[in-house]
Design a protein around this motif. Structure first.
Motif, PDB file in Angstrom:
ATOM      1  N   PRO A 164     -13.965  -2.775 -11.973  1.00 17.82           N
ATOM      2  CA  PRO A 164     -14.800  -3.663 -11.157  1.00 17.82           C
ATOM      3  C   PRO A 164     -14.371  -5.130 -11.230  1.00 17.82           C
ATOM      4  O   PRO A 164     -13.983  -5.638 -12.290  1.00 17.82           O
ATOM      5  CB  PRO A 164     -16.195  -3.486 -11.769  1.00 17.82           C
ATOM      6  CG  PRO A 164     -16.138  -2.220 -12.556  1.00 17.82           C
ATOM      7  CD  PRO A 164     -14.725  -2.114 -13.037  1.00 17.82           C
ATOM      8  N   LEU A 165     -14.509  -5.799 -10.117  1.00 16.64           N
ATOM      9  CA  LEU A 165     -14.239  -7.234 -10.060  1.00 16.64           C
ATOM     10  C   LEU A 165     -15.165  -7.988 -11.015  1.00 16.64           C
ATOM     11  O   LEU A 165     -14.771  -9.014 -11.575  1.00 16.64           O
ATOM     12  CB  LEU A 165     -14.436  -7.742  -8.626  1.00 16.64           C
ATOM     13  CG  LEU A 165     -14.289  -9.256  -8.402  1.00 16.64           C
ATOM     14  CD1 LEU A 165     -12.896  -9.741  -8.792  1.00 16.64           C
ATOM     15  CD2 LEU A 165     -14.608  -9.612  -6.959  1.00 16.64           C
ATOM     16  N   TYR A 166     -16.374  -7.473 -11.211  1.00 16.26           N
ATOM     17  CA  TYR A 166     -17.311  -8.148 -12.117  1.00 16.26           C
ATOM     18  C   TYR A 166     -16.688  -8.333 -13.489  1.00 16.26           C
ATOM     19  O   TYR A 166     -16.801  -9.408 -14.095  1.00 16.26           O
ATOM     20  CB  TYR A 166     -18.615  -7.353 -12.236  1.00 16.26           C
ATOM     21  CG  TYR A 166     -19.561  -7.943 -13.257  1.00 16.26           C
ATOM     22  CD1 TYR A 166     -20.295  -9.091 -12.972  1.00 16.26           C
ATOM     23  CD2 TYR A 166     -19.696  -7.379 -14.529  1.00 16.26           C
ATOM     24  CE1 TYR A 166     -21.144  -9.660 -13.908  1.00 16.26           C
ATOM     25  CE2 TYR A 166     -20.541  -7.939 -15.474  1.00 16.26           C
ATOM     26  CZ  TYR A 166     -21.264  -9.072 -15.157  1.00 16.26           C
ATOM     27  OH  TYR A 166     -22.090  -9.634 -16.101  1.00 16.26           O
ATOM     28  N   GLN A 193     -22.058  -4.766   3.220  1.00 17.26           N
ATOM     29  CA  GLN A 193     -22.959  -3.640   2.956  1.00 17.26           C
ATOM     30  C   GLN A 193     -24.271  -4.093   2.323  1.00 17.26           C
ATOM     31  O   GLN A 193     -25.234  -3.322   2.260  1.00 17.26           O
ATOM     32  CB  GLN A 193     -22.275  -2.628   2.033  1.00 17.26           C
ATOM     33  CG  GLN A 193     -20.903  -2.173   2.479  1.00 17.26           C
ATOM     34  CD  GLN A 193     -20.904  -1.607   3.879  1.00 17.26           C
ATOM     35  OE1 GLN A 193     -21.759  -0.785   4.211  1.00 17.26           O
ATOM     36  NE2 GLN A 193     -19.960  -2.049   4.703  1.00 17.26           N
ATOM     37  N   PHE A 194     -24.307  -5.348   1.841  1.00 15.67           N
ATOM     38  CA  PHE A 194     -25.502  -5.821   1.139  1.00 15.67           C
ATOM     39  C   PHE A 194     -26.193  -6.977   1.861  1.00 15.67           C
ATOM     40  O   PHE A 194     -27.007  -7.679   1.282  1.00 15.67           O
ATOM     41  CB  PHE A 194     -25.123  -6.253  -0.282  1.00 15.67           C
ATOM     42  CG  PHE A 194     -24.639  -5.116  -1.144  1.00 15.67           C
ATOM     43  CD1 PHE A 194     -25.531  -4.243  -1.735  1.00 15.67           C
ATOM     44  CD2 PHE A 194     -23.273  -4.897  -1.327  1.00 15.67           C
ATOM     45  CE1 PHE A 194     -25.091  -3.190  -2.518  1.00 15.67           C
ATOM     46  CE2 PHE A 194     -22.824  -3.850  -2.113  1.00 15.67           C
ATOM     47  CZ  PHE A 194     -23.734  -2.987  -2.705  1.00 15.67           C
ATOM     48  N   VAL A 195     -25.869  -7.128   3.159  1.00 16.36           N
ATOM     49  CA  VAL A 195     -26.469  -8.209   3.937  1.00 16.36           C
ATOM     50  C   VAL A 195     -27.990  -8.081   3.975  1.00 16.36           C
ATOM     51  O   VAL A 195     -28.726  -9.071   3.883  1.00 16.36           O
ATOM     52  CB  VAL A 195     -25.894  -8.220   5.376  1.00 16.36           C
ATOM     53  CG1 VAL A 195     -26.699  -9.168   6.260  1.00 16.36           C
ATOM     54  CG2 VAL A 195     -24.428  -8.626   5.363  1.00 16.36           C
ATOM     55  N   TYR A 203     -27.715 -12.413  -8.403  1.00  9.98           N
ATOM     56  CA  TYR A 203     -27.987 -10.978  -8.334  1.00  9.98           C
ATOM     57  C   TYR A 203     -27.175 -10.329  -7.216  1.00  9.98           C
ATOM     58  O   TYR A 203     -26.658  -9.218  -7.367  1.00  9.98           O
ATOM     59  CB  TYR A 203     -29.480 -10.738  -8.128  1.00  9.98           C
ATOM     60  CG  TYR A 203     -30.325 -11.327  -9.230  1.00  9.98           C
ATOM     61  CD1 TYR A 203     -30.393 -10.718 -10.484  1.00  9.98           C
ATOM     62  CD2 TYR A 203     -31.027 -12.517  -9.038  1.00  9.98           C
ATOM     63  CE1 TYR A 203     -31.150 -11.274 -11.503  1.00  9.98           C
ATOM     64  CE2 TYR A 203     -31.789 -13.079 -10.058  1.00  9.98           C
ATOM     65  CZ  TYR A 203     -31.840 -12.453 -11.293  1.00  9.98           C
ATOM     66  OH  TYR A 203     -32.579 -13.001 -12.311  1.00  9.98           O
ATOM     67  N   LEU A 204     -27.055 -11.030  -6.104  1.00  9.55           N
ATOM     68  CA  LEU A 204     -26.233 -10.537  -5.002  1.00  9.55           C
ATOM     69  C   LEU A 204     -24.764 -10.545  -5.388  1.00  9.55           C
ATOM     70  O   LEU A 204     -24.028  -9.577  -5.129  1.00  9.55           O
ATOM     71  CB  LEU A 204     -26.468 -11.388  -3.754  1.00  9.55           C
ATOM     72  CG  LEU A 204     -25.642 -11.006  -2.519  1.00  9.55           C
ATOM     73  CD1 LEU A 204     -25.919  -9.575  -2.089  1.00  9.55           C
ATOM     74  CD2 LEU A 204     -25.924 -11.981  -1.367  1.00  9.55           C
ATOM     75  N   ASP A 205     -24.303 -11.648  -6.006  1.00  6.21           N
ATOM     76  CA  ASP A 205     -22.905 -11.724  -6.440  1.00  6.21           C
ATOM     77  C   ASP A 205     -22.576 -10.578  -7.391  1.00  6.21           C
ATOM     78  O   ASP A 205     -21.508  -9.961  -7.289  1.00  6.21           O
ATOM     79  CB  ASP A 205     -22.635 -13.070  -7.129  1.00  6.21           C
ATOM     80  CG  ASP A 205     -22.553 -14.223  -6.146  1.00  6.21           C
ATOM     81  OD1 ASP A 205     -22.322 -13.953  -4.954  1.00  6.21           O
ATOM     82  OD2 ASP A 205     -22.717 -15.378  -6.575  1.00  6.21           O
ATOM     83  N   ILE A 208     -22.261  -7.233  -5.526  1.00  2.74           N
ATOM     84  CA  ILE A 208     -21.019  -7.151  -4.751  1.00  2.74           C
ATOM     85  C   ILE A 208     -19.826  -6.952  -5.679  1.00  2.74           C
ATOM     86  O   ILE A 208     -18.969  -6.088  -5.442  1.00  2.74           O
ATOM     87  CB  ILE A 208     -20.836  -8.420  -3.890  1.00  2.74           C
ATOM     88  CG1 ILE A 208     -21.949  -8.518  -2.842  1.00  2.74           C
ATOM     89  CG2 ILE A 208     -19.462  -8.417  -3.216  1.00  2.74           C
ATOM     90  CD1 ILE A 208     -21.992  -9.857  -2.116  1.00  2.74           C
ATOM     91  N   ASN A 209     -19.765  -7.743  -6.738  1.00  5.56           N
ATOM     92  CA  ASN A 209     -18.624  -7.653  -7.659  1.00  5.56           C
ATOM     93  C   ASN A 209     -18.589  -6.328  -8.403  1.00  5.56           C
ATOM     94  O   ASN A 209     -17.516  -5.834  -8.767  1.00  5.56           O
ATOM     95  CB  ASN A 209     -18.663  -8.807  -8.658  1.00  5.56           C
ATOM     96  CG  ASN A 209     -18.331 -10.134  -8.018  1.00  5.56           C
ATOM     97  OD1 ASN A 209     -17.868 -10.194  -6.883  1.00  5.56           O
ATOM     98  ND2 ASN A 209     -18.595 -11.226  -8.728  1.00  5.56           N
TER      99      ASN A 209
END
Length: 808
Positions: A164-166, A193-195, A203-205, A208-209
């Motif tokens: 994962p990018l995270y 996908q998370f719009v 939390y959004l970042d 996505i990551n």
């Protein structure tokens, strides 16, 4: 000088000895780059009487020359010693022959304090065990804690898992320009996908990551210029924190990093595996080459990631001289996942056993409390009933030896008695069935050893024999010389209960700060069966050999005592071998005309365990206290007062006049515009005194568990304090929220008046946190004093002659 080679003094590759040549002479530089406090290198230098200096990066190192000798074969050999102990023979061709090592337990204790007190004999171990005393089992370990980081990294490359990018960002890994551009484009697609997800900000970042991936093989092989630094960072993320003791919070986080590998999923875009010889780490390189050979072996060429994991676990055990292991795994109490796992086990384990001679069996692991660290995961209320239905089925499988209760020991095992009753019913169908309970791991639940035995005994049907009971850790119980303690010893003997000991994990997880009062020798003297485990040794930088050496050296076990432990494990190995053969024969009959899946699913349906009610009902704190929930202020310094909420339920804090006077004087001195107080949830002891005498109207926050009793709700409402609700459902676990809310984010002050294991964990969290914490412990608190002494240089004591008011 020219670089020659390097070697490591420990399993985790933290203590690096770099070697340099110059005109036939050999020089060394010893560094500890993963231990940023400098305690490890300072204490080692002091212990060995060696000078310190700084390298070009500003880190402390030890430098010196290694003398050269001529041996009986007229060969040159350089002999490296520390503290008078021969550590290694180094030969002109670069071969290094290790003779001694520094175990993880010693390394942790050196990292923890600024004033290390143990001597060389308990710091540097010669790695030899008499053949007749060598243990050959690991009877207490966990599925995802067995493999070393180097093997996990090699498996990640070989299976080309998604990374994962995270974690790329969290570990500050370096990518090439092309990799950055590619992953940025992928992230843009994922973000769409998370719009409408309703998530914002961090939390959004995070979401996505977490769902944006790089092929791990490409991360390493496609970026060889930065492979060395990236491997070191990834390796460090796969073990418990290094620079001092950890707490259970850290362990849970490490498991999340490990899940990326142990539960790895293959990337959608694969690359050609090449350039293996350019991988800078020799162990990762060698493991990956062997994996490629395995891919050409008919026995292993179709292995899944899980099957390769089993293969390398068995190879690791073989290297340690272990021939039998029982591994706890929560997968075995999940309906469909358990069947998939066992099908894969049956496919590959006979082949693994032929190669290694290592028999691996499993314990189906129940979580004693729901897992809270995975924020998006909701545990169903009837999860234990569902687990039991699965256990009714998987216990038929010959590779399943029994069950286990895992997780942090912050609740009385009596709350799980309805579950144990159902498990004892299952054990009646299989006389070899093992019931293992983690009990006595910390000092907050000293009843749990006695209660574990009682829960099983009281659940027996008329005429039913006591099943095989093993207690993991057994470190804390009543004083064994007291009446209650003598009864525990009598019950352990009467019911033939086996105790399992894991000394390194006890130290590294902050459950053991002093080795002087370890009870193992008392148990052996009383004739109790005792064995050794590793608790998932790779997590703690240990293995079966290091664990045995640690038990022998630190606890000063005699040959007779080690022999008793070996006899205890030998009986278990023998009984388990017989049980496997019998269950295998029966299982073949069950699956003669049906698939394994059909047999197990039918058994799960027939089990029909439901409506399981545990000990007590509690209230949702977020709902019941919603009017009092507020954010912690950022314009004031938090003062954490610990004295009432951080004990086990049966241990009350007694308020002493001298202690209350310290609090009153401090409140008179501090300014409510500059400071606020944070306490626990029980509203008793010194914390209640603070609330009752808050004449200057300081803001007081209580951090409370997610589930509270009606009485706790009443007290909190009457006190009128502000509330922060923890994600933890048990009061003994709220120290994790103090870490998240305060210690990781900001400076703070900790005042420790009373507490046992939860209090010790809070102090350790304060010491480990990113925000600078000033820690003050009341000298009269015997339960906290041992913890504080282990943190010499990080904790201040206060008493009648050293007033808190003089320290601020």
């Amino acid at each position: 000088m020219t670089y020659f080679t390097c070697f490591f003094l420990d399993n985790e590759k933290d203590m690096i000895v770099n070697l340099y040549q110059d005109l036939g002479r050999l020089y060394y530089e010893l560094e500890t780059p993963n231990h940023h406090s400098g305690n490890l290198i300072r204490n080692l230098a002091k212990l060995c009487g060696l000078p310190l200096c700084e390298n070009e990066n500003g880190y402390l190192v030890i430098r010196g020359e290694i003398p050269c000798y001529i041996n009986a074969d007229n060969e040159e050999v350089y002999i490296f010693r520390l503290g008078g102990t021969k550590m290694a023979n180094i030969y002109p061709d670069g071969h290094v022959e290790m003779k001694a090592a520094i175990p993880a337990i010693s390394k942790t204790l050196m990292s923890q304090t600024k004033d290390y007190q143990l001597d060389v004999s308990k710091t540097i171990f010669k790695t030899y065990i008499p053949r007749d005393l060598k243990f050959h089992s690991d009877l207490h370990t966990h599925m995802n804690g067995n493999l070393s980081p180097d093997i996990l990294i090699a498996l990640g490359i070989y299976h080309q898992i998604r990374y994962p990018l995270y974690y790329v960002r969290k570990l500050e890994l370096t990518l090439t320009k092309e990799q950055e551009e590619k992953i940025a484009k992928q992230r843009e697609k994922v973000a769409r996908q998370f719009v409408d997800s309703g998530l914002t900000g961090k939390y959004l970042d995070r979401k996505i990551n977490d769902n944006t991936f790089i092929n791990f093989a490409d991360l390493i092989l496609g970026n060889l210029d930065h492979a060395e630094e990236n491997i070191v960072k990834i390796r460090t993320s796969l073990v418990i924190m290094k620079d001092g003791q950890a707490v259970f919070t850290n362990l849970e986080k490490v498991y999340l990093y490990r899940y990326v590998f142990t539960k790895g999923q293959t990337s959608e875009e694969l690359i050609r595996i090449s350039n293996i010889d350019a991988i800078p780490d020799v162990d990762v390189r060698a493991s990956l080459k062997q994996m490629q050979k395995d891919g050409e072996n008919p026995d292993y060429h179709e292995n899944t990631m899980f099957q390769d994991k089993l293969l390398w676990i068995a190879r690791s055990f073989k290297k340690q001289g272990v021939c039998y292991a029982e591994i706890s795994d929560t997968t075995l109490v999940k309906k469909y996942e358990s069947i998939e796992m066992l099908e894969q086990v049956h496919q590959v384990m006979p082949k693994i056993y032929r190669e290694t001679g290592v028999m691996i069996r499993f314990l189906a692991a129940f979580r004693r409390i729901p897992l809270t660290i995975v924020k998006d995961r909701t545990t169903p209320e009837d999860y234990l009933s569902r687990n039991l239905n699965v256990l009714h089925a998987v216990m038929l499988d010959p590779y399943v030896a029994g069950c286990d209760f895992v997780g942090e020991e912050i609740n009385d095992i009596i709350t799980l008695k309805p579950v144990i009753r159902e498990i004892v019913r299952i054990a009646a169908e299989d006389p070899s069935f093992v019931i293992r309970i983690h009990a006595g791991e910390n000092d907050s639940q000293k009843d749990n050893v006695a209660h574990s035995i009682a829960c099983v005994r009281d659940s027996l049907a008329p005429g039913q024999q006591m099943p095989h009971v093993r207690l993991g850790h057994g470190l804390y119980t009543y004083n064994l010389r007291s009446k209650k303690g003598r009864q525990v010893l009598e019950d352990l003997r009467k019911y033939n209960v086996t105790l399992e000991f894991q000394i390194t994990s006890n130290v590294r997880l902050n459950n053991l700060n002093s080795l002087e009062n370890h009870p193992l020798r008392q148990y052996i003297a009383a004739g109790i069966r005792c064995v050794q485990g590793t608790d998932g040794g790779a997590l703690y930088g240990t293995n079966s050999i290091d664990e045995q050496l640690a038990l022998e050296k630190f606890l000063e076990l005699t040959d007779e005592e080690l022999s008793w432990m070996k006899e205890s494990e030998a009986k278990i190995i023998e009984e388990s071998g017989y049980a496997f053969s019998e269950k295998k024969r029966t299982f073949r009959q069950l699956t003669r005309d049906k698939s394994m899946e059909e047999v197990l699913l039918k058994k799960m349906e027939d089990a029909a365990v439901g409506g399981l009610k545990l000990h007590r009902s509690r209230l949702d704190a977020n709902t019941e206290l919603k009017e009092q929930i507020h954010e912690l202020p950022w314009d004031k310094m938090p003062v954490i007062l610990m004295g009432g909420s951080f004990n086990s339920e049966k241990r009350a804090t007694r308020v002493m006049k001298e202690g209350s006077e310290q609090i009153r004087a401090l409140m008179e001195k501090l300014d409510p515009e500059e400071y606020f107080f944070v306490i626990g949830h029980k509203m008793n002891g010194y914390e209640k005194y603070l609330v009752d005498h808050n004449e200057k109207e300081f803001r007081i926050f209580a951090i409370v568990p997610a589930l509270i009793t009606a009485e706790e709700k009443r007290k909190l409402l009457e006190a009128g304090v502000s509330i922060r609700v923890s994600t933890e459902i048990e009061g003994m676990g709220i120290y994790k929220s103090f870490n998240y809310e305060i210690f990781e984010r900001r400076p703070s002050v900790v005042l420790g008046f009373d507490g046992n294991s939860a209090g010790a964990n809070l102090i350790q969290e304060a010491r480990n946190g990113k925000g600078r914490a000033q820690i003050y412990i009341w000298d009269k608190s015997a339960t906290l004093r041992e913890k504080a002494v282990s943190l010499e240089g990080y904790v201040n004591f206060f008493d009648k002659n050293n007033q808190l008011t003089d320290m601020f």
